[in-house]
Structures are given as structure tokens and as C-alpha cells.
Design a protein around this motif. Structure first.
Motif, mmCIF file in Angstrom:
data_model
loop_
_atom_site.group_PDB
_atom_site.id
_atom_site.type_symbol
_atom_site.label_atom_id
_atom_site.label_comp_id
_atom_site.label_asym_id
_atom_site.label_seq_id
_atom_site.Cartn_x
_atom_site.Cartn_y
_atom_site.Cartn_z
ATOM 1 N N ILE A 147 0.837 -1.201 0.000
ATOM 2 C CA ILE A 147 0.000 0.000 0.000
ATOM 3 C C ILE A 147 0.871 1.250 0.000
ATOM 4 C CG2 ILE A 147 -1.605 1.354 1.415
ATOM 5 C CD1 ILE A 147 -2.903 -1.348 2.201
ATOM 6 N N LEU A 148 1.894 1.252 0.844
ATOM 7 C CA LEU A 148 2.777 2.428 0.889
ATOM 8 C C LEU A 148 3.536 2.633 -0.423
ATOM 9 C CD1 LEU A 148 4.346 2.264 4.462
ATOM 10 C CD2 LEU A 148 2.711 3.925 3.594
ATOM 11 N N THR A 149 3.915 1.539 -1.068
ATOM 12 C CA THR A 149 4.721 1.644 -2.280
ATOM 13 C C THR A 149 3.876 1.948 -3.515
ATOM 14 O OG1 THR A 149 6.321 0.103 -1.365
ATOM 15 C CG2 THR A 149 6.401 0.453 -3.731
ATOM 16 N N PHE A 150 2.809 1.194 -3.718
ATOM 17 C CA PHE A 150 2.106 1.254 -4.989
ATOM 18 C C PHE A 150 0.816 2.069 -4.958
ATOM 19 C CE2 PHE A 150 4.271 -2.974 -4.899
ATOM 20 C CZ PHE A 150 5.285 -2.632 -5.791
ATOM 21 N N ALA A 151 0.100 2.118 -3.847
ATOM 22 C CA ALA A 151 -1.214 2.750 -3.824
ATOM 23 C C ALA A 151 -1.184 4.186 -3.301
ATOM 24 C CB ALA A 151 -2.173 1.921 -2.981
ATOM 25 N N LEU A 152 -0.234 4.489 -2.473
ATOM 26 C CA LEU A 152 -0.184 5.817 -1.861
ATOM 27 C C LEU A 152 0.689 6.726 -2.714
ATOM 28 C CD1 LEU A 152 -1.390 6.974 0.725
ATOM 29 C CD2 LEU A 152 0.791 6.563 1.831
ATOM 30 N N ASN A 153 0.141 7.834 -3.116
ATOM 31 C CA ASN A 153 0.875 8.768 -3.970
ATOM 32 C C ASN A 153 1.049 10.092 -3.225
ATOM 33 O OD1 ASN A 153 2.198 9.757 -6.139
ATOM 34 N ND2 ASN A 153 0.392 9.993 -7.453
ATOM 35 N N VAL A 154 1.775 10.044 -2.123
ATOM 36 C CA VAL A 154 2.007 11.220 -1.285
ATOM 37 C C VAL A 154 3.502 11.442 -1.197
ATOM 38 C CG1 VAL A 154 1.740 12.161 1.040
ATOM 39 C CG2 VAL A 154 -0.073 10.769 0.055
ATOM 40 N N THR A 155 3.921 12.697 -1.306
ATOM 41 C CA THR A 155 5.328 13.034 -1.193
ATOM 42 C C THR A 155 5.570 13.734 0.137
ATOM 43 O OG1 THR A 155 5.429 13.347 -3.573
ATOM 44 C CG2 THR A 155 7.238 14.248 -2.286
ATOM 45 N N VAL A 156 6.483 13.181 0.906
ATOM 46 C CA VAL A 156 6.865 13.764 2.191
ATOM 47 C C VAL A 156 8.348 14.099 2.096
ATOM 48 C CG1 VAL A 156 6.954 13.383 4.679
ATOM 49 C CG2 VAL A 156 5.140 12.320 3.341
ATOM 50 N N ASP A 157 8.732 15.265 2.569
ATOM 51 C CA ASP A 157 10.119 15.706 2.433
ATOM 52 C C ASP A 157 11.084 14.921 3.313
ATOM 53 O OD1 ASP A 157 9.390 17.600 0.589
ATOM 54 O OD2 ASP A 157 9.137 19.191 2.085
ATOM 55 N N TRP A 158 10.679 14.494 4.473
ATOM 56 C CA TRP A 158 11.597 13.909 5.437
ATOM 57 C C TRP A 158 11.687 12.391 5.376
ATOM 58 C CZ3 TRP A 158 9.068 10.982 9.176
ATOM 59 C CH2 TRP A 158 7.687 11.200 9.275
ATOM 60 N N ILE A 159 10.837 11.717 4.551
ATOM 61 C CA ILE A 159 10.908 10.260 4.448
ATOM 62 C C ILE A 159 10.453 9.814 3.054
ATOM 63 C CG2 ILE A 159 8.586 9.812 5.305
ATOM 64 C CD1 ILE A 159 9.798 7.454 6.896
ATOM 65 N N ASP A 160 11.065 8.790 2.541
ATOM 66 C CA ASP A 160 10.675 8.210 1.255
ATOM 67 C C ASP A 160 9.737 7.033 1.523
ATOM 68 O OD1 ASP A 160 10.466 7.421 -1.342
ATOM 69 O OD2 ASP A 160 12.531 6.692 -1.517
ATOM 70 N N LEU A 161 8.444 7.235 1.251
ATOM 71 C CA LEU A 161 7.448 6.207 1.567
ATOM 72 C C LEU A 161 7.602 4.977 0.676
ATOM 73 C CD1 LEU A 161 4.266 8.357 2.267
ATOM 74 C CD2 LEU A 161 5.781 7.256 3.902
ATOM 75 N N ASP A 162 8.114 5.154 -0.531
ATOM 76 C CA ASP A 162 8.355 3.982 -1.379
ATOM 77 C C ASP A 162 9.409 3.065 -0.765
ATOM 78 O OD1 ASP A 162 6.501 4.795 -3.212
ATOM 79 O OD2 ASP A 162 7.959 5.722 -4.561
ATOM 80 N N LEU A 163 10.481 3.653 -0.250
ATOM 81 C CA LEU A 163 11.534 2.855 0.391
ATOM 82 C C LEU A 163 11.016 2.157 1.647
ATOM 83 C CD1 LEU A 163 14.497 1.990 0.471
ATOM 84 C CD2 LEU A 163 14.953 4.036 1.827
ATOM 85 N N VAL A 164 10.223 2.861 2.437
ATOM 86 C CA VAL A 164 9.637 2.251 3.636
ATOM 87 C C VAL A 164 8.729 1.085 3.231
ATOM 88 C CG1 VAL A 164 8.069 2.656 5.579
ATOM 89 C CG2 VAL A 164 9.803 4.346 5.015
ATOM 90 N N GLY A 165 7.980 1.244 2.153
ATOM 91 C CA GLY A 165 7.117 0.168 1.672
ATOM 92 C C GLY A 165 7.910 -1.048 1.242
ATOM 93 N N TYR A 166 9.001 -0.820 0.506
ATOM 94 C CA TYR A 166 9.845 -1.950 0.096
ATOM 95 C C TYR A 166 10.483 -2.648 1.303
ATOM 96 C CZ TYR A 166 9.492 -0.691 -4.831
ATOM 97 O OH TYR A 166 9.032 -0.446 -6.093
ATOM 98 N N ILE A 167 10.893 -1.875 2.290
ATOM 99 C CA ILE A 167 11.475 -2.464 3.502
ATOM 100 C C ILE A 167 10.432 -3.297 4.239
ATOM 101 C CG2 ILE A 167 12.412 -1.909 5.790
ATOM 102 C CD1 ILE A 167 13.851 0.470 4.437
ATOM 103 N N LEU A 168 9.207 -2.792 4.341
ATOM 104 C CA LEU A 168 8.150 -3.552 5.014
ATOM 105 C C LEU A 168 7.801 -4.828 4.247
ATOM 106 C CD1 LEU A 168 5.716 -0.775 6.260
ATOM 107 C CD2 LEU A 168 7.160 -2.259 7.642
ATOM 108 N N MET A 169 7.795 -4.759 2.925
ATOM 109 C CA MET A 169 7.512 -5.976 2.147
ATOM 110 C C MET A 169 8.626 -7.008 2.320
ATOM 111 S SD MET A 169 5.637 -4.828 -1.374
ATOM 112 C CE MET A 169 6.798 -3.572 -1.886
ATOM 113 N N ALA A 170 9.871 -6.569 2.363
ATOM 114 C CA ALA A 170 10.982 -7.504 2.578
ATOM 115 C C ALA A 170 10.909 -8.123 3.971
ATOM 116 C CB ALA A 170 12.318 -6.797 2.377
ATOM 117 N N ALA A 171 10.609 -7.295 4.967
ATOM 118 C CA ALA A 171 10.489 -7.818 6.330
ATOM 119 C C ALA A 171 9.316 -8.799 6.428
ATOM 120 C CB ALA A 171 10.305 -6.668 7.316
ATOM 121 N N GLY A 172 8.218 -8.511 5.760
ATOM 122 C CA GLY A 172 7.073 -9.417 5.745
ATOM 123 C C GLY A 172 7.398 -10.738 5.089
ATOM 124 N N LEU A 173 8.196 -10.691 4.020
ATOM 125 C CA LEU A 173 8.615 -11.922 3.360
ATOM 126 C C LEU A 173 9.489 -12.777 4.278
ATOM 127 C CD1 LEU A 173 8.589 -13.525 0.693
ATOM 128 C CD2 LEU A 173 10.689 -12.322 0.101
#
Length: 84
Positions: free
Chosen positions: A15-41
Motif C-alpha cells: 500500500i505504501l509503495t504502490f497505492a499511496l501517492n504522497v510526497t513527504v520531504d523527510w521520508i521516502d514512503l516507497d523505500l519504507v514500503g519496500y522495507i516492510l515488504m521484505a520484512a514481511g517476506l
């Protein structure tokens, strides 16, 4: 429980990587999404490995009675089957 947690982490990461299209200056939500997917795997793989590795026990009980002395002897053996 760990398999469910892994699937939950994968879903939140997707959801964070593919569905959410929000830009935040202090964090990259795409990277957080990929990290969460890897941890889930990783959590899902560990959960499956723990389910496969369950232990099986074999118990054998043998009773012998001595007619001359009137004694009864009980022998018990417990074995854990080898892991596959």
C-alpha cells in the motif's frame, strides 16, 4: 501468528509503495514500503519453517511380570523422530 504478521507487513508495504501517492520531504514512503515488504517476506518464511519443523514423539511402554517373584517391571522409551 507469524505468517499472518508477515502477510500484514507485505500488505502495508505494498500500500505504501504502490497505492499511496504522497510526497513527504523527510521520508521516502516507497523505500519504507519496500522495507516492510521484505520484512514481511522474511517473517512469512520463518513462520513456514517453524510450522514444518514441528516435533513428533514416539512413546513405547512395555510391561513384564515375573511369575516367580511376583514383581512387575515397566519400561518406557521416548523418542523424537528425526527432522525432515
Amino acid at each position: 501468528m507469524s505468517i499472518g504478521l508477515g502477510i500484514f507487513l507485505i500488505a502495508i508495504g505494498a500500500i505504501l509503495t504502490f497505492a499511496l501517492n504522497v510526497t513527504v520531504d523527510w521520508i521516502d514512503l516507497d523505500l519504507v514500503g519496500y522495507i516492510l515488504m521484505a520484512a514481511g517476506l522474511v517473517v512469512t518464511i520463518i513462520g513456514i519453517a517453524l510450522l514444518v519443523r514441528r516435533r513428533r514423539t514416539v512413546s513405547t511402554t512395555q510391561s513384564v511380570s515375573d511369575p516367580v517373584r511376583g514383581e512387575q517391571m515397566t519400561r518406557r522409551e521416548d523418542e523424537i523422530s528425526p527432522e525432515l
